[in-house]
Motif scaffolding. Sequence first.
Motif, short mmCIF file in Angstrom:
data_model
loop_
_atom_site.label_atom_id
_atom_site.label_comp_id
_atom_site.label_asym_id
_atom_site.label_seq_id
_atom_site.Cartn_x
_atom_site.Cartn_y
_atom_site.Cartn_z
N LYS A 3 38.20 17.34 -59.88
CA LYS A 3 36.84 17.75 -59.47
C LYS A 3 36.85 18.30 -58.05
N GLU A 4 37.62 17.67 -57.18
CA GLU A 4 37.75 18.13 -55.80
C GLU A 4 38.35 19.54 -55.73
N ILE A 5 39.38 19.77 -56.54
CA ILE A 5 40.01 21.10 -56.58
C ILE A 5 39.04 22.13 -57.16
N GLU A 6 38.35 21.76 -58.23
CA GLU A 6 37.37 22.67 -58.82
C GLU A 6 36.33 23.07 -57.78
N ASP A 7 35.84 22.10 -57.02
CA ASP A 7 34.83 22.38 -55.99
C ASP A 7 35.38 23.33 -54.92
N LYS A 8 36.63 23.11 -54.50
CA LYS A 8 37.24 23.98 -53.49
C LYS A 8 37.38 25.41 -54.02
N LEU A 9 37.78 25.55 -55.28
CA LEU A 9 37.92 26.89 -55.87
C LEU A 9 36.56 27.58 -55.98
N ILE A 10 35.56 26.84 -56.40
CA ILE A 10 34.21 27.41 -56.52
C ILE A 10 33.70 27.84 -55.16
N GLN A 11 33.95 27.04 -54.11
CA GLN A 11 33.55 27.41 -52.74
C GLN A 11 34.17 28.73 -52.31
N LYS A 12 35.36 29.02 -52.85
CA LYS A 12 36.07 30.26 -52.50
C LYS A 12 35.79 31.36 -53.54
N HIS A 13 34.74 31.17 -54.33
CA HIS A 13 34.32 32.16 -55.33
C HIS A 13 35.43 32.47 -56.33
N THR A 14 36.10 31.40 -56.78
CA THR A 14 37.21 31.51 -57.72
C THR A 14 36.95 30.60 -58.90
N LYS A 15 36.97 31.16 -60.09
CA LYS A 15 36.73 30.37 -61.30
C LYS A 15 37.85 29.35 -61.47
N PRO A 16 37.52 28.07 -61.63
CA PRO A 16 38.54 27.03 -61.74
C PRO A 16 39.15 26.93 -63.15
N THR A 17 40.05 27.84 -63.48
CA THR A 17 40.74 27.78 -64.77
C THR A 17 41.79 26.67 -64.73
N THR A 18 42.29 26.31 -65.88
CA THR A 18 43.32 25.25 -65.96
C THR A 18 44.54 25.61 -65.13
#
Length: 140
Positions: A3-18
């Motif tokens: 969840k932490e990684i997903e949030d960081k990716l979303i903050q950088k406007h990057t879709k959190p794919t597997t």
Amino acid sequence: MKKEIEDKLIQKHTKPTTMRILVYEVLMQHDIALSLSEIERAFQVADRVTIYRTLKTFEERGIVHRISENNTSKYKLCGETCTAEKHQDRHLHFYCKHCKETTCGTTIQLPSGLDASVKIDEVRFFATGTCTLCLKKGLQ
């Protein structure tokens, strides 16, 4: 952690794919910069092209910075201040000639605003020598 990684990716406007989450996890687990081959070895089965595209996306979005050395590229997670528009990669990169690892020496930095009359896109601040661990082993 996911969840932490997903949030960081979303903050950088990057879709959190597997795959993006997995590559981020691998980079997060290492204090050293990793090459594409080293990242690829972390997976039992992975498509090299997908990993490469993930790294390119990460670089474009300010998630990783690429370190060019000896005709290869290595990747390291960026600090919190990096953005897609501006990487804050103004620190020393150190390559140990014995263990072959590249680290970011964040305590040694180039000053900002080196020359206000030009636009600097990239600075390569690179040193080669023997790291602390190899020195302790008696390697020089």
